[in-house]
Design an enzyme around this catalytic site. Structure first.
Site, PDB file in Angstrom:
ATOM      1  N   CYS A 205      -1.979   1.153  -4.225  1.00 19.36           N
ATOM      2  CA  CYS A 205      -0.583   1.472  -4.530  1.00 19.36           C
ATOM      3  C   CYS A 205      -0.462   2.380  -5.751  1.00 19.36           C
ATOM      4  O   CYS A 205       0.535   3.058  -5.943  1.00 19.36           O
ATOM      5  CB  CYS A 205       0.165   0.162  -4.763  1.00 19.36           C
ATOM      6  SG  CYS A 205       1.886   0.330  -5.191  1.00 19.36           S
TER       7      CYS A 205
ATOM      8  N   CYS B 201       0.866  -1.168   0.000  1.00 18.23           N
ATOM      9  CA  CYS B 201       0.000   0.000   0.000  1.00 18.23           C
ATOM     10  C   CYS B 201       0.908   1.225   0.000  1.00 18.23           C
ATOM     11  O   CYS B 201       2.119   1.094   0.017  1.00 18.23           O
ATOM     12  CB  CYS B 201      -1.007  -0.013   1.154  1.00 18.23           C
ATOM     13  SG  CYS B 201      -0.336   0.136   2.810  1.00 18.23           S
TER      14      CYS B 201
ATOM     15  N   CYS C 134       3.610   0.528  -8.401  1.00 17.00           N
ATOM     16  CA  CYS C 134       3.967  -0.878  -8.231  1.00 17.00           C
ATOM     17  C   CYS C 134       4.592  -1.437  -9.508  1.00 17.00           C
ATOM     18  O   CYS C 134       3.955  -1.421 -10.556  1.00 17.00           O
ATOM     19  CB  CYS C 134       2.730  -1.703  -7.878  1.00 17.00           C
ATOM     20  SG  CYS C 134       2.048  -1.266  -6.285  1.00 17.00           S
TER      21      CYS C 134
END
Length: 139
Positions: free
Chosen positions: A87, A13, A91
């Site tokens: 995220c 996260c 990512c």
């Protein structure tokens, strides 16, 4: 039977202070050493969210030793499952990994009363993930 973990999971996260820490705590608690657990954040915070830590303590999981960590490409590459929770585009994506995006409310700035339902939702998703990993292992 081998003592190697059957899978490795990375929870991501933004701040690695709430959702991903709670998910990692549940997975470690429920799966023991059968599944390798990592968590990280695209912009890690200074500490674990106190309300998240308190909510987890209520169910017997202590996050006192946990600290937010920066998401690295190496952590993604070393994981079989990458589970994102808000995220965004930060990512990294690598072929051959199983990506899941869990749409969960961010506990940042909320009191423990508001964090409890998020915690409970994370627990049910982690239990389903363990069942999925176990089923794939048997297949």
């Amino acid at each position: 039977m081998s003592s190697d973990p059957l899978a490795s999971v990375l929870f991501v996260c933004v701040h690695n202070a709430g959702r991903s820490q709670m998910a990692a705590g549940f997975l470690s608690h429920l799966a023991g050493d059968r599944i390798e657990v990592r968590s990280a954040g695209s912009a890690p915070g200074d500490r674990v969210n106190p309300a998240a830590a308190e909510a987890m303590k209520e169910v017997g999981i202590d996050l006192a030793g946990a600290a937010p960590k920066l998401l690295t490409a190496e952590a993604v590459q070393a994981s079989d499952y990458v589970i994102t929770m808000g995220c965004g585009d930060a990512c990294p994506v690598f072929p051959g990994k199983k990506y899941l995006d869990w749409a969960l409310e961010d506990p940042a700035g909320k009191g423990v009363e508001a964090v409890r339902p998020i915690r409970d939702e994370i627990r049910s998703r982690v239990e389903a993930l363990i069942a999925e990993i176990d089923a794939e292992r048997k297949a």
